[in-house]
Design an enzyme around this catalytic site. Structure first.
Site, PDB file in Angstrom:
ATOM      1  N   CYS A   7      35.384  43.975  31.511  1.00 11.91           N
ATOM      2  CA  CYS A   7      36.332  44.397  32.550  1.00 11.91           C
ATOM      3  C   CYS A   7      35.939  45.804  32.975  1.00 11.91           C
ATOM      4  O   CYS A   7      35.533  46.619  32.133  1.00 11.91           O
ATOM      5  CB  CYS A   7      37.755  44.382  31.982  1.00 11.91           C
ATOM      6  SG  CYS A   7      38.984  45.094  33.077  1.00 11.91           S
TER       7      CYS A   7
ATOM      8  N   CYS B 131      33.431  43.697  39.839  1.00 10.97           N
ATOM      9  CA  CYS B 131      34.658  43.203  39.196  1.00 10.97           C
ATOM     10  C   CYS B 131      34.340  41.946  38.381  1.00 10.97           C
ATOM     11  O   CYS B 131      33.837  40.953  38.920  1.00 10.97           O
ATOM     12  CB  CYS B 131      35.668  42.874  40.284  1.00 10.97           C
ATOM     13  SG  CYS B 131      37.208  42.190  39.665  1.00 10.97           S
TER      14      CYS B 131
ATOM     15  N   GLU C  79      44.555  52.978  33.337  1.00  9.39           N
ATOM     16  CA  GLU C  79      44.963  53.629  34.596  1.00  9.39           C
ATOM     17  C   GLU C  79      45.974  54.743  34.327  1.00  9.39           C
ATOM     18  O   GLU C  79      46.064  55.702  35.081  1.00  9.39           O
ATOM     19  CB  GLU C  79      45.497  52.577  35.573  1.00  9.39           C
ATOM     20  CG  GLU C  79      44.372  51.642  35.986  1.00  9.39           C
ATOM     21  CD  GLU C  79      44.535  50.961  37.327  1.00  9.39           C
ATOM     22  OE1 GLU C  79      45.599  51.131  37.958  1.00  9.39           O
ATOM     23  OE2 GLU C  79      43.601  50.250  37.744  1.00  9.39           O
TER      24      GLU C  79
ATOM     25  N   ASP D 168      35.109  45.631  44.258  1.00  4.26           N
ATOM     26  CA  ASP D 168      35.977  45.408  43.099  1.00  4.26           C
ATOM     27  C   ASP D 168      37.400  45.173  43.595  1.00  4.26           C
ATOM     28  O   ASP D 168      37.716  45.435  44.755  1.00  4.26           O
ATOM     29  CB  ASP D 168      35.937  46.662  42.202  1.00  4.26           C
ATOM     30  CG  ASP D 168      36.858  46.547  41.004  1.00  4.26           C
ATOM     31  OD1 ASP D 168      36.801  45.518  40.306  1.00  4.26           O
ATOM     32  OD2 ASP D 168      37.660  47.478  40.777  1.00  4.26           O
ATOM     33  N   SER D 169      38.251  44.719  42.694  1.00  2.00           N
ATOM     34  CA  SER D 169      39.657  44.524  43.024  1.00  2.00           C
ATOM     35  C   SER D 169      40.385  45.855  43.243  1.00  2.00           C
ATOM     36  O   SER D 169      41.476  45.867  43.800  1.00  2.00           O
ATOM     37  CB  SER D 169      40.333  43.758  41.889  1.00  2.00           C
ATOM     38  OG  SER D 169      40.119  44.445  40.670  1.00  2.00           O
TER      39      SER D 169
ATOM     40  N   HIS E 235      37.478  48.374  33.568  1.00  2.00           N
ATOM     41  CA  HIS E 235      38.189  49.514  32.995  1.00  2.00           C
ATOM     42  C   HIS E 235      37.754  49.866  31.566  1.00  2.00           C
ATOM     43  O   HIS E 235      37.978  50.977  31.101  1.00  2.00           O
ATOM     44  CB  HIS E 235      39.690  49.221  32.971  1.00  2.00           C
ATOM     45  CG  HIS E 235      40.323  49.202  34.322  1.00  2.00           C
ATOM     46  ND1 HIS E 235      39.843  48.420  35.355  1.00  2.00           N
ATOM     47  CD2 HIS E 235      41.411  49.852  34.817  1.00  2.00           C
ATOM     48  CE1 HIS E 235      40.611  48.598  36.423  1.00  2.00           C
ATOM     49  NE2 HIS E 235      41.572  49.462  36.122  1.00  2.00           N
TER      50      HIS E 235
HETATM   51  N1  DGL Z   1      38.400  44.769  38.078  1.00  2.00           N
HETATM   52  C1  DGL Z   1      39.034  43.820  37.186  1.00  2.00           C
HETATM   53  C2  DGL Z   1      37.987  43.233  36.233  1.00  2.00           C
HETATM   54  O1  DGL Z   1      36.932  43.798  36.004  1.00  2.00           O
HETATM   55  C3  DGL Z   1      40.163  44.459  36.406  1.00  2.00           C
HETATM   56  C4  DGL Z   1      41.382  44.793  37.257  1.00  2.00           C
HETATM   57  C5  DGL Z   1      42.046  43.573  37.855  1.00  2.00           C
HETATM   58  O2  DGL Z   1      42.678  42.791  37.106  1.00  2.00           O
HETATM   59  O3  DGL Z   1      41.943  43.394  39.055  1.00  2.00           O
HETATM   60  O4  DGL Z   1      38.196  42.167  35.703  1.00  2.00           O
END
Ligand code: DGL
Length: 271
Positions: free
Chosen positions: A190, A78, A158, A15-16, A192
């Site tokens: 997403c 992600c 977050e 993931d990012s 989150h």
């Molecule tokens: N992990 C990213 C997503 O699921 C969200 C956070 C980011 O913008 O890197 O799209």
């Protein structure tokens, strides 16, 4: 059945940043025998506002790193990476199973919706890529897929403002155009957003929420079973977490996403 050494290899999840831990959490619950190696690019997060070419470059580095760990499957946790670099990851991975939150989420949304009106909430890059709409239309060209970029939600999650009034008003505003389209299903597009499920459900009780983390864990279980790659070992699974930076409050935020204590974290810079 494949030799033990192959089935016992870890699943590579990436993931990012920390958000992908929602997918790790779902995997730990659905596939408790599986070893997992996670990479979160915390030094370069967020990806959701970055261009395709930047995300492709970063993703190639992450995939290379995970392949060096002899993973038996890859899970793109992600949504933004899945949206713009999913095809490239599959090319690089050769025949290895590659699962991603968008394919799994689109599938689950189609199975859930009764009226064929499926709302998507996601980062700006994911929405601009149109990836969810494409995946849904590939199976049902008649479906309507109104999509809403929600860039304020990642920082609010977050911050831990999961039930906060500011988050409620923000969610209400983002949902307005989707509700106007009479959707009956909402994809949490997403990493989150699964943490916002109680708030989203209280704002729109009639909507069916599709949690991509849960559906991805389910799809991973099916793919591993089909490939004969499920780990039969009963010894406790091994979890290893790599991040490219350890930012302030990383532990607190990570544990919120993972739903348990976060151990075995190592820092690893890529590129
Ligand atoms: N992990 C990213 C997503 O699921 C969200 C956070 C980011 O913008 O890197 O799209």
């Amino acid at each position: 059945m494949k030799p033990n050494s192959l089935t016992q290899r870890p699943i590579g999840v990436f993931d990012s940043g920390v958000g992908g831990l929602t997918v790790v959490r779902a995997l730990m619950e659905r596939l408790p025998n599986e070893n997992i190696v996670y990479f979160g690019d915390t030094a370069r997060v967020p990806y959701g506002v970055k261009s395709r070419s930047t995300i492709e470059t970063y993703t190639a580095q992450i995939v290379e790193f995970l392949m060096q760990h002899d993973v038996k499957a890859l899970v793109i946790a992600c949504n933004t990476i899945a949206a713009v670099a999913g095809a490239k990851v599959r090319q690089t991975a050769g025949g290895m199973p590659v699962l991603d939150v968008i394919a799994a989420g689109a599938q689950a949304a189609l199975a859930t919706s009764r009226n064929g009106r499926i709302g998507i909430i996601a980062t700006s890059t994911t929405v601009n890529s149109n990836a969810y709409a494409r995946a849904i239309h590939a199976q049902n060209p008649q479906a309507r897929v109104p999509s809403q970029a929600c860039p304020l939600l990642v920082p609010l999650v977050e911050e831990g403002w999961l039930e906060h009034e500011v988050t409620r008003l923000t969610v209400r505003e983002y949902l307005k155009p989707l509700l106007a389209e009479d959707i009956d299903t909402l994809v949490l597009g997403c990493t989150h957003y699964p943490l916002l499920k109680p708030l989203l459900q209280s704002e729109a009780p009639h909507l069916a929420l599709v949690d991509s983390a849960l559906t991805t864990a389910e799809a991973t279980a099916a793919a591993l079973a089909e490939a004969g790659l499920l780990n039969p070992s009963q010894t406790p699974a091994d979890y290893h977490f790599y991040v490219s930076d350890i930012p302030l409050r990383f532990q607190t935020i990570g544990e919120r996403f993972l739903g348990r204590s976060l151990e075995q974290i190592e820092m690893m810079r890529l590129g």
